[in-house]
Design a protein around this motif. Structure first.
Motif, PDB file in Angstrom:
ATOM      1  N   ASP A 188       0.599  -1.093  -0.044  1.00 37.38           N
ATOM      2  CA  ASP A 188      -0.083  -0.079   0.379  1.00 37.38           C
ATOM      3  C   ASP A 188       0.317   1.100   0.030  1.00 37.38           C
ATOM      4  O   ASP A 188       0.198   1.955  -0.598  1.00 37.38           O
ATOM      5  CB  ASP A 188      -0.781  -0.032   0.966  1.00 37.38           C
ATOM      6  CG  ASP A 188      -2.018  -1.122   0.879  1.00 37.38           C
ATOM      7  OD1 ASP A 188      -2.099  -1.649  -0.060  1.00 37.38           O
ATOM      8  OD2 ASP A 188      -2.405  -1.601   2.611  1.00 37.38           O
ATOM      9  N   LEU A 189       1.888   1.036   0.104  1.00 38.59           N
ATOM     10  CA  LEU A 189       3.256   2.441   0.628  1.00 38.59           C
ATOM     11  C   LEU A 189       3.956   2.300  -1.241  1.00 38.59           C
ATOM     12  O   LEU A 189       3.884   1.446  -2.214  1.00 38.59           O
ATOM     13  CB  LEU A 189       4.074   2.017   1.338  1.00 38.59           C
ATOM     14  CG  LEU A 189       3.204   2.304   2.759  1.00 38.59           C
ATOM     15  CD1 LEU A 189       4.198   1.231   3.649  1.00 38.59           C
ATOM     16  CD2 LEU A 189       3.119   3.531   2.884  1.00 38.59           C
ATOM     17  N   PRO A 190       4.401   3.293  -1.136  1.00 41.42           N
ATOM     18  CA  PRO A 190       5.670   3.641  -1.803  1.00 41.42           C
ATOM     19  C   PRO A 190       6.309   2.804  -2.164  1.00 41.42           C
ATOM     20  O   PRO A 190       6.584   2.304  -1.416  1.00 41.42           O
ATOM     21  CB  PRO A 190       5.742   4.738  -2.063  1.00 41.42           C
ATOM     22  CG  PRO A 190       5.546   5.976  -0.650  1.00 41.42           C
ATOM     23  CD  PRO A 190       4.304   4.317  -0.341  1.00 41.42           C
ATOM     24  N   GLY A 191       7.037   2.269  -3.240  1.00 42.40           N
ATOM     25  CA  GLY A 191       7.170   0.672  -3.959  1.00 42.40           C
ATOM     26  C   GLY A 191       9.488   1.095  -3.786  1.00 42.40           C
ATOM     27  O   GLY A 191       9.657   0.456  -3.828  1.00 42.40           O
ATOM     28  N   GLU A 192       9.802   2.343  -4.280  1.00 44.65           N
ATOM     29  CA  GLU A 192      11.237   3.040  -4.120  1.00 44.65           C
ATOM     30  C   GLU A 192      11.692   2.395  -3.061  1.00 44.65           C
ATOM     31  O   GLU A 192      11.299   3.498  -1.783  1.00 44.65           O
ATOM     32  CB  GLU A 192      11.200   4.402  -5.053  1.00 44.65           C
ATOM     33  CG  GLU A 192      12.721   4.363  -5.087  1.00 44.65           C
ATOM     34  CD  GLU A 192      12.963   2.932  -6.793  1.00 44.65           C
ATOM     35  OE1 GLU A 192      14.403   2.751  -6.263  1.00 44.65           O
ATOM     36  OE2 GLU A 192      12.008   3.481  -7.251  1.00 44.65           O
ATOM     37  N   LYS A 193      12.795   1.494  -3.326  1.00 43.23           N
ATOM     38  CA  LYS A 193      14.283   1.294  -1.909  1.00 43.23           C
ATOM     39  C   LYS A 193      15.199   2.144  -1.699  1.00 43.23           C
ATOM     40  O   LYS A 193      16.034   1.828  -0.928  1.00 43.23           O
ATOM     41  CB  LYS A 193      13.805   0.208  -1.836  1.00 43.23           C
ATOM     42  CG  LYS A 193      12.675  -0.466  -0.986  1.00 43.23           C
ATOM     43  CD  LYS A 193      12.884  -1.674  -0.644  1.00 43.23           C
ATOM     44  CE  LYS A 193      11.214  -2.390  -0.859  1.00 43.23           C
ATOM     45  NZ  LYS A 193      11.860  -4.430  -0.784  1.00 43.23           N
ATOM     46  N   ALA A 194      15.945   2.119  -3.191  1.00 36.65           N
ATOM     47  CA  ALA A 194      16.915   2.633  -2.897  1.00 36.65           C
ATOM     48  C   ALA A 194      17.374   4.201  -2.422  1.00 36.65           C
ATOM     49  O   ALA A 194      16.223   4.375  -2.384  1.00 36.65           O
ATOM     50  CB  ALA A 194      17.074   3.239  -4.546  1.00 36.65           C
ATOM     51  N   PRO A 195      18.834   4.686  -2.186  1.00 38.03           N
ATOM     52  CA  PRO A 195      18.621   5.796  -0.946  1.00 38.03           C
ATOM     53  C   PRO A 195      18.698   7.142  -1.978  1.00 38.03           C
ATOM     54  O   PRO A 195      18.431   6.988  -3.493  1.00 38.03           O
ATOM     55  CB  PRO A 195      20.450   5.482  -0.906  1.00 38.03           C
ATOM     56  CG  PRO A 195      20.473   3.939  -1.185  1.00 38.03           C
ATOM     57  CD  PRO A 195      19.941   3.395  -2.473  1.00 38.03           C
TER      58      PRO A 195
ATOM     59  N   ILE B  73      15.310  15.438  -3.069  1.00 42.23           N
ATOM     60  CA  ILE B  73      15.794  16.574  -3.440  1.00 42.23           C
ATOM     61  C   ILE B  73      16.341  15.253  -4.959  1.00 42.23           C
ATOM     62  O   ILE B  73      17.676  16.106  -5.629  1.00 42.23           O
ATOM     63  CB  ILE B  73      16.706  17.436  -2.916  1.00 42.23           C
ATOM     64  CG1 ILE B  73      17.784  16.815  -2.161  1.00 42.23           C
ATOM     65  CG2 ILE B  73      16.129  18.599  -2.296  1.00 42.23           C
ATOM     66  CD1 ILE B  73      18.628  16.979  -1.088  1.00 42.23           C
ATOM     67  N   GLY B  74      16.448  14.120  -4.749  1.00 38.53           N
ATOM     68  CA  GLY B  74      17.166  13.428  -6.153  1.00 38.53           C
ATOM     69  C   GLY B  74      17.437  12.085  -5.380  1.00 38.53           C
ATOM     70  O   GLY B  74      17.553  12.192  -4.119  1.00 38.53           O
ATOM     71  N   GLU B  75      17.978  11.187  -6.656  1.00 35.94           N
ATOM     72  CA  GLU B  75      17.707   9.566  -5.814  1.00 35.94           C
ATOM     73  C   GLU B  75      19.708   9.717  -5.498  1.00 35.94           C
ATOM     74  O   GLU B  75      20.941  10.646  -5.706  1.00 35.94           O
ATOM     75  CB  GLU B  75      18.297   8.748  -7.221  1.00 35.94           C
ATOM     76  CG  GLU B  75      16.677   8.643  -7.813  1.00 35.94           C
ATOM     77  CD  GLU B  75      15.597   8.763  -6.445  1.00 35.94           C
ATOM     78  OE1 GLU B  75      15.438   7.277  -5.953  1.00 35.94           O
ATOM     79  OE2 GLU B  75      14.784   9.302  -6.718  1.00 35.94           O
TER      80      GLU B  75
ATOM     81  N   ARG C  54      15.171   2.030   1.914  1.00 38.14           N
ATOM     82  CA  ARG C  54      14.689   1.460   2.123  1.00 38.14           C
ATOM     83  C   ARG C  54      13.250   1.981   3.209  1.00 38.14           C
ATOM     84  O   ARG C  54      12.814   2.311   2.758  1.00 38.14           O
ATOM     85  CB  ARG C  54      15.685  -0.018   3.198  1.00 38.14           C
ATOM     86  CG  ARG C  54      16.377  -0.653   1.875  1.00 38.14           C
ATOM     87  CD  ARG C  54      17.158  -1.459   3.121  1.00 38.14           C
ATOM     88  NE  ARG C  54      17.034  -2.787   2.975  1.00 38.14           N
ATOM     89  CZ  ARG C  54      17.056  -3.755   3.611  1.00 38.14           C
ATOM     90  NH1 ARG C  54      18.094  -3.573   4.555  1.00 38.14           N
ATOM     91  NH2 ARG C  54      16.180  -4.274   3.315  1.00 38.14           N
ATOM     92  N   GLY C  55      12.805   0.973   4.004  1.00 41.51           N
ATOM     93  CA  GLY C  55      11.385   1.127   5.281  1.00 41.51           C
ATOM     94  C   GLY C  55      11.764   2.970   5.358  1.00 41.51           C
ATOM     95  O   GLY C  55      10.576   3.381   4.923  1.00 41.51           O
ATOM     96  N   ASN C  56      12.763   3.177   5.967  1.00 43.69           N
ATOM     97  CA  ASN C  56      12.791   4.713   6.672  1.00 43.69           C
ATOM     98  C   ASN C  56      12.269   5.693   5.057  1.00 43.69           C
ATOM     99  O   ASN C  56      11.249   6.724   5.030  1.00 43.69           O
ATOM    100  CB  ASN C  56      13.659   5.120   6.662  1.00 43.69           C
ATOM    101  CG  ASN C  56      14.332   4.659   8.127  1.00 43.69           C
ATOM    102  OD1 ASN C  56      13.144   4.130   9.218  1.00 43.69           O
ATOM    103  ND2 ASN C  56      15.813   4.652   8.720  1.00 43.69           N
ATOM    104  N   ARG C  57      12.959   5.234   3.833  1.00 42.56           N
ATOM    105  CA  ARG C  57      12.590   6.592   3.107  1.00 42.56           C
ATOM    106  C   ARG C  57      11.310   5.875   1.832  1.00 42.56           C
ATOM    107  O   ARG C  57       9.779   6.258   1.677  1.00 42.56           O
ATOM    108  CB  ARG C  57      12.840   5.783   1.775  1.00 42.56           C
ATOM    109  CG  ARG C  57      12.950   6.336   0.456  1.00 42.56           C
ATOM    110  CD  ARG C  57      13.212   5.753  -0.913  1.00 42.56           C
ATOM    111  NE  ARG C  57      12.593   6.670  -2.106  1.00 42.56           N
ATOM    112  CZ  ARG C  57      13.174   7.189  -3.264  1.00 42.56           C
ATOM    113  NH1 ARG C  57      14.374   6.315  -3.838  1.00 42.56           N
ATOM    114  NH2 ARG C  57      12.972   7.586  -4.621  1.00 42.56           N
ATOM    115  N   ILE C  58      10.098   4.731   2.165  1.00 41.57           N
ATOM    116  CA  ILE C  58       8.803   4.862   1.876  1.00 41.57           C
ATOM    117  C   ILE C  58       7.997   5.211   2.591  1.00 41.57           C
ATOM    118  O   ILE C  58       7.092   5.695   2.345  1.00 41.57           O
ATOM    119  CB  ILE C  58       8.691   3.038   2.341  1.00 41.57           C
ATOM    120  CG1 ILE C  58       9.978   1.715   0.759  1.00 41.57           C
ATOM    121  CG2 ILE C  58       7.695   2.441   1.946  1.00 41.57           C
ATOM    122  CD1 ILE C  58       9.874   0.520   1.157  1.00 41.57           C
TER     123      ILE C  58
END
Length: 115
Positions: free
Chosen positions: A20-27, A111-113, A46-50
């Motif tokens: 149900d949450l955004p899926g992107e996990k990369a830094p 502000i970016g990947e 990972r989880g903190n970014r999500i």
């Protein structure tokens, strides 16, 4: 803090599973602008970014099977992300007498990947 409107925002996200949450996990890099105008930059993955990406998009119900509150504590205390919780009464969907919704309480933006 109890909200006097007694209803959470209609766009508040109710999370039943990680899907149900955004899926992107990369830094990714984020900028937090504080009330005094100072800015901090943080990098999350990972989880903190999500969870932060979800909060940037919309308020999020506190209670969930994916333990959102654990991530919110890390974001607040280790990264200084301004997250507040408002309490409401009588959740008709879950029959809870009281429940909370997390909100970003300030200017936080991605502000970016990270490279």
């Amino acid at each position: 803090m109890t909200n006097n409107s007694n209803k959470p925002p209609s766009n508040a996200l109710r999370v039943e599973a990680w899907r149900d949450l955004p899926g992107e996990k990369a830094p990714a890099h984020y900028e937090i602008t504080h009330e005094d105008g100072t800015k901090d930059r943080i990098t999350l993955a990972r989880g903190n970014r999500i969870i932060l990406d979800a909060l940037i998009a919309q308020p999020v119900f506190c209670a969930s099977p994916v333990r959102i509150s654990d991530r919110v504590c890390v974001l607040r205390h280790e990264y200084g992300v301004p997250i507040t919780k408002e309490m409401y009464d009588n959740d008709a969907d879950t029959d809870r007498a009281r429940f909370g919704v997390y909100f970003l309480d300030g200017d936080v933006r991605r502000i970016g990947e990270a490279a």
